[in-house]
Scaffold this motif. Structure first.
Motif, PDB file in Angstrom:
ATOM      1  N   HIS A 197       0.832  -1.209   0.000  1.00  0.00           N
ATOM      2  CA  HIS A 197       0.000   0.000   0.000  1.00  0.00           C
ATOM      3  C   HIS A 197       0.868   1.261   0.000  1.00  0.00           C
ATOM      4  O   HIS A 197       0.530   2.254  -0.665  1.00  0.00           O
ATOM      5  N   ALA A 198       1.980   1.242   0.751  1.00  0.00           N
ATOM      6  CA  ALA A 198       2.848   2.421   0.798  1.00  0.00           C
ATOM      7  C   ALA A 198       3.504   2.678  -0.555  1.00  0.00           C
ATOM      8  O   ALA A 198       3.643   3.828  -0.978  1.00  0.00           O
ATOM      9  N   GLN A 199       3.908   1.634  -1.255  1.00  0.00           N
ATOM     10  CA  GLN A 199       4.521   1.817  -2.567  1.00  0.00           C
ATOM     11  C   GLN A 199       3.539   2.359  -3.598  1.00  0.00           C
ATOM     12  O   GLN A 199       3.952   3.030  -4.542  1.00  0.00           O
ATOM     13  N   ASN A 200       2.266   2.072  -3.401  1.00  0.00           N
ATOM     14  CA  ASN A 200       1.244   2.550  -4.327  1.00  0.00           C
ATOM     15  C   ASN A 200       0.520   3.788  -3.794  1.00  0.00           C
ATOM     16  O   ASN A 200      -0.605   4.091  -4.224  1.00  0.00           O
ATOM     17  N   SER A 201       1.148   4.504  -2.835  1.00  0.00           N
ATOM     18  CA  SER A 201       0.664   5.783  -2.313  1.00  0.00           C
ATOM     19  C   SER A 201      -0.674   5.675  -1.589  1.00  0.00           C
ATOM     20  O   SER A 201      -1.416   6.653  -1.486  1.00  0.00           O
ATOM     21  N   ASN A 202      -0.995   4.499  -1.050  1.00  0.00           N
ATOM     22  CA  ASN A 202      -2.192   4.340  -0.223  1.00  0.00           C
ATOM     23  C   ASN A 202      -1.790   4.468   1.244  1.00  0.00           C
ATOM     24  O   ASN A 202      -1.751   3.489   2.003  1.00  0.00           O
ATOM     25  N   ILE A 203      -1.459   5.693   1.651  1.00  0.00           N
ATOM     26  CA  ILE A 203      -0.915   5.919   2.987  1.00  0.00           C
ATOM     27  C   ILE A 203      -1.964   5.651   4.055  1.00  0.00           C
ATOM     28  O   ILE A 203      -1.659   5.123   5.135  1.00  0.00           O
ATOM     29  N   THR A 204      -3.203   6.006   3.783  1.00  0.00           N
ATOM     30  CA  THR A 204      -4.261   5.793   4.778  1.00  0.00           C
ATOM     31  C   THR A 204      -4.488   4.306   5.054  1.00  0.00           C
ATOM     32  O   THR A 204      -4.971   3.954   6.147  1.00  0.00           O
ATOM     33  N   LEU A 205      -4.151   3.435   4.115  1.00  0.00           N
ATOM     34  CA  LEU A 205      -4.267   1.997   4.350  1.00  0.00           C
ATOM     35  C   LEU A 205      -2.993   1.408   4.936  1.00  0.00           C
ATOM     36  O   LEU A 205      -3.057   0.434   5.692  1.00  0.00           O
ATOM     37  N   ALA A 206      -1.854   1.990   4.593  1.00  0.00           N
ATOM     38  CA  ALA A 206      -0.585   1.413   5.035  1.00  0.00           C
ATOM     39  C   ALA A 206      -0.269   1.748   6.488  1.00  0.00           C
ATOM     40  O   ALA A 206       0.212   0.879   7.235  1.00  0.00           O
ATOM     41  N   LEU A 207      -0.531   2.985   6.917  1.00  0.00           N
ATOM     42  CA  LEU A 207      -0.122   3.404   8.260  1.00  0.00           C
ATOM     43  C   LEU A 207      -0.803   2.595   9.362  1.00  0.00           C
ATOM     44  O   LEU A 207      -0.119   2.152  10.299  1.00  0.00           O
ATOM     45  N   PRO A 208      -2.116   2.343   9.335  1.00  0.00           N
ATOM     46  CA  PRO A 208      -2.711   1.528  10.411  1.00  0.00           C
ATOM     47  C   PRO A 208      -2.152   0.111  10.461  1.00  0.00           C
ATOM     48  O   PRO A 208      -1.993  -0.458  11.558  1.00  0.00           O
ATOM     49  N   ILE A 209      -1.823  -0.459   9.290  1.00  0.00           N
ATOM     50  CA  ILE A 209      -1.251  -1.820   9.296  1.00  0.00           C
ATOM     51  C   ILE A 209       0.130  -1.808   9.934  1.00  0.00           C
ATOM     52  O   ILE A 209       0.462  -2.673  10.761  1.00  0.00           O
ATOM     53  N   PHE A 210       0.966  -0.818   9.581  1.00  0.00           N
ATOM     54  CA  PHE A 210       2.299  -0.724  10.179  1.00  0.00           C
ATOM     55  C   PHE A 210       2.213  -0.578  11.697  1.00  0.00           C
ATOM     56  O   PHE A 210       2.960  -1.232  12.447  1.00  0.00           O
ATOM     57  N   LEU A 211       1.327   0.251  12.166  1.00  0.00           N
ATOM     58  CA  LEU A 211       1.206   0.466  13.613  1.00  0.00           C
ATOM     59  C   LEU A 211       0.739  -0.794  14.326  1.00  0.00           C
ATOM     60  O   LEU A 211       1.247  -1.143  15.408  1.00  0.00           O
ATOM     61  N   SER A 212      -0.220  -1.506  13.750  1.00  0.00           N
ATOM     62  CA  SER A 212      -0.696  -2.728  14.402  1.00  0.00           C
ATOM     63  C   SER A 212       0.373  -3.816  14.407  1.00  0.00           C
ATOM     64  O   SER A 212       0.530  -4.537  15.396  1.00  0.00           O
ATOM     65  N   VAL A 213       1.137  -3.927  13.324  1.00  0.00           N
ATOM     66  CA  VAL A 213       2.205  -4.930  13.287  1.00  0.00           C
ATOM     67  C   VAL A 213       3.308  -4.570  14.274  1.00  0.00           C
ATOM     68  O   VAL A 213       3.870  -5.446  14.953  1.00  0.00           O
ATOM     69  N   LEU A 214       3.625  -3.278  14.404  1.00  0.00           N
ATOM     70  CA  LEU A 214       4.644  -2.866  15.371  1.00  0.00           C
ATOM     71  C   LEU A 214       4.199  -3.172  16.792  1.00  0.00           C
ATOM     72  O   LEU A 214       5.007  -3.648  17.613  1.00  0.00           O
TER      73      LEU A 214
END
Length: 553
Positions: free
Chosen positions: A336-353
């Motif tokens: 999602h981050a590579q395809n500029s979908n920041i609103t989808l990528a950031l919550p996933i990164f935070l939950s995985v962290l």
């Protein structure tokens, strides 16, 4: 009558000439008035010497016999040395790469040679010979799928197999094979898929057998071919005499995904590898389908489905995710981050962290056992047993269905997640607060990665990942601070007092001297220099077994 006169003897006053002496009056005592030329000199008689006598013949025969004997000994010792070296090398590769014991010798050799060529820890390799790896693994796969060689008992799925357009025939049913056989077959397919990714843009000349990139091939599809590098000694191939040197990557990836008998970890790794290849080929929709396929494999059990939201990839229960779920969620966030979908990528990164930070700590190591006293007889017995005993095949790796532990490798993964989060926060909004939050996440990622590289004991794969994370975090930090420092310098030139939030939340005004970001720029420069030393040298990875390690006691 005339009287007789008395005879008077006259004495010979000249001395007598000694015997065999040169007569003086026959000697030419006059100086030579003309040069002595060879064709004017009288011919001289040369006495022919006899060189090849009976004694010389005996001596020459003895020397020839000695030379032949020494040559025969030298070639015999050289041949024995080559045989010993091949034996030691074969034993070393057997003990380091552990091919399945039921494979034939040729299949094992092809498989081990490809694994050795791919092993990046084996010395400082300037490049990886992907054509060689792909060719060896292709031969190994053909032998493993041949029922007359090493594929006895393979069963085709469906009625005689299933054919997929653009992919080929689907995989086999290998559930009746042993675990070492299935693991080795998976490694061959996965390494062949990786080779095909690098060889996709290469062509093979049918005439010379040379493999070159497509940009050098002369033909209608390449109207402006690039010249061959000078000194290569390779003639530029023609398109009509060329063919693709390897199968496309989807041929091997789909064969893994459609084969029955692999573990969940193997299916997930293959799906993520194929999805990453599709992202590289700028096919985000197809890549997203592969990420969903990997998600389906990782959440095949009801317990796993309760941990993650399969539609968004966000972890709902961060205290009990499996390793496969963590890998799929992290890869989906990167997509999602590579395809500029920041609103989808950031919550996933935070939950995985959060999930990584809630992992359980590993149990303490057991107390060391007292070492047994060694004697010469025990050492000799152990060495003999090591030489003539086949080592046991290593146990199967984890299938990824259990929860990982909080090890130094997972801490490096946390640093990588924090780097991604910092990059998203910095570039998401133009506010100074968001930029400072992104810088804070990036600074902490640099500190964690540097600490793990300098203080923790990581394996080869962990060192590689941690170095990559540290390098990316350092470059991101430098780029972020450089932009803010340039803005600060521009504000000084315009005579505007730059206001910024300090480290402790207080508002600071920089008028004279270095500003806040200019000072941090110096800190980043020093950190880059120090990190460069770590990345160049770094901790020494665990030493590999030497070819003679099985002789140690």
């Amino acid at each position: 009558m005339r009287p007789r006169l008395p005879i008077r003897r006259v004495l010979f006053l000249r001395p007598f000439r000694p015997p065999n002496s040169t007569r003086l009056f026959t000697r030419n005592t006059l100086p030579h008035t003309r040069p002595s030329l060879q064709f004017l000199s009288p011919p001289t008689r040369r006495i022919a010497a006899r060189y090849l006598t009976t004694e010389t013949k005996v001596w020459l025969k003895d020397e020839v016999k000695k030379g032949l004997k020494i040559t025969a000994y030298a070639y015999a010792f050289a041949a024995l040395a080559v045989v010993i070296a091949l034996g030691v090398h074969t034993e070393w590769t057997e003990r380091n790469y552990h091919p399945p014991p039921e494979w034939t010798w040729s299949t094992r050799t092809q498989w081990k040679t490809a694994k050795l060529a791919y092993d990046e820890d084996e010395g400082e390799k300037p490049f990886i010979d992907w054509p060689q790896i792909g060719q060896f693994m292709r031969i190994a796969i053909e032998r493993l799928e041949n029922p007359n060689v090493d594929g006895a008992g393979l069963e085709k799925q469906g009625d005689g197999g299933i054919w997929v357009d653009g992919v080929g025939e689907t995989g086999y049913d290998i559930t009746n094979k042993s675990e070492p056989w299935r693991r080795g077959y998976y490694d061959a397919l996965f390494l062949a898929a990786k080779s095909s990714e690098y060889l996709e843009e290469c062509m093979k000349d049918k005439v010379s057998g040379v493999i070159v990139p497509k940009k050098y091939v002369i033909g209608p599809s390449n109207p402006k071919p690039r010249p061959m590098p000078p000194g290569s000694g390779i003639q530029t191939p023609l398109e009509e005499n060329s063919e693709p040197c390897f199968e496309p990557p989807q041929h091997y990836y789909m064969k893994i995904l459609t084969t029955k008998g692999f573990t969940e970890r193997q299916y997930v790794d293959a799906a993520l590898g194929y999805a990453g290849y599709l992202d590289y080929k700028q096919a985000p929709e197809t890549a997203l389908e592969m990420y969903k396929w990997a998600m389906d494999h990782a959440t095949s059990s009801p317990e796993a489905k309760s941990v993650i939201d399969t539609k968004t990839g966000i972890l709902t229960n961060t205290k009990a995710p499996s390793e496969n779920i963590l890998n799929v969620s992290r890869a989906l966030a990167v997509h999602h981050a590579q395809n500029s979908n920041i609103t989808l990528a950031l919550p996933i990164f935070l939950s995985v962290l959060r999930a990584y930070r809630s992992l359980p700590e590993p149990p303490p190591p057991p107390p060391p056992q007292p070492r047994e006293a060694r004697t010469i007889s025990k050492a000799l017995t152990r060495t003999i047993n090591t030489l003539f005993t086949t080592p046991p095949h290593p146990p199967p790796p984890p299938d990824g269905t259990s929860q990982p532990l909080r090890t130094p490798s997972t801490l490096c993964t946390e640093a990588g997640l924090m780097t991604n989060i910092g990059e998203i926060l910095y570039s998401s909004t133009p506010s100074i607060r968001s930029k400072e939050d992104g810088l804070a996440w990036t600074r902490e990622a640099v500190d964690i990665a540097e600490e793990q590289l300098t203080r923790s004991r990581l394996d080869g794969e962990g060192i590689k990942n941690c170095k990559q994370c540290l390098g990316v975090a350092i470059e991101n930090w430098n780029a972020m601070v450089e932009l803010l420092a340039n803005e600060e310098r521009e504000a000084k030139k315009g005579g505007v007092k730059k206001k910024s939030t300090g480290w402790f939340g207080k508002e600071e005004v920089k008028e004279d001297g270095l500003g806040r970001w200019e000072s941090e720029e110096i800190v980043v420069r020093e950190k880059r220099r120090r990190a460069g030393d770590i990345l160049d040298k770094g901790p020494s990875p665990p030493k590999r077994r030497s070819p003679l390690s099985f002789l140690t006691v």
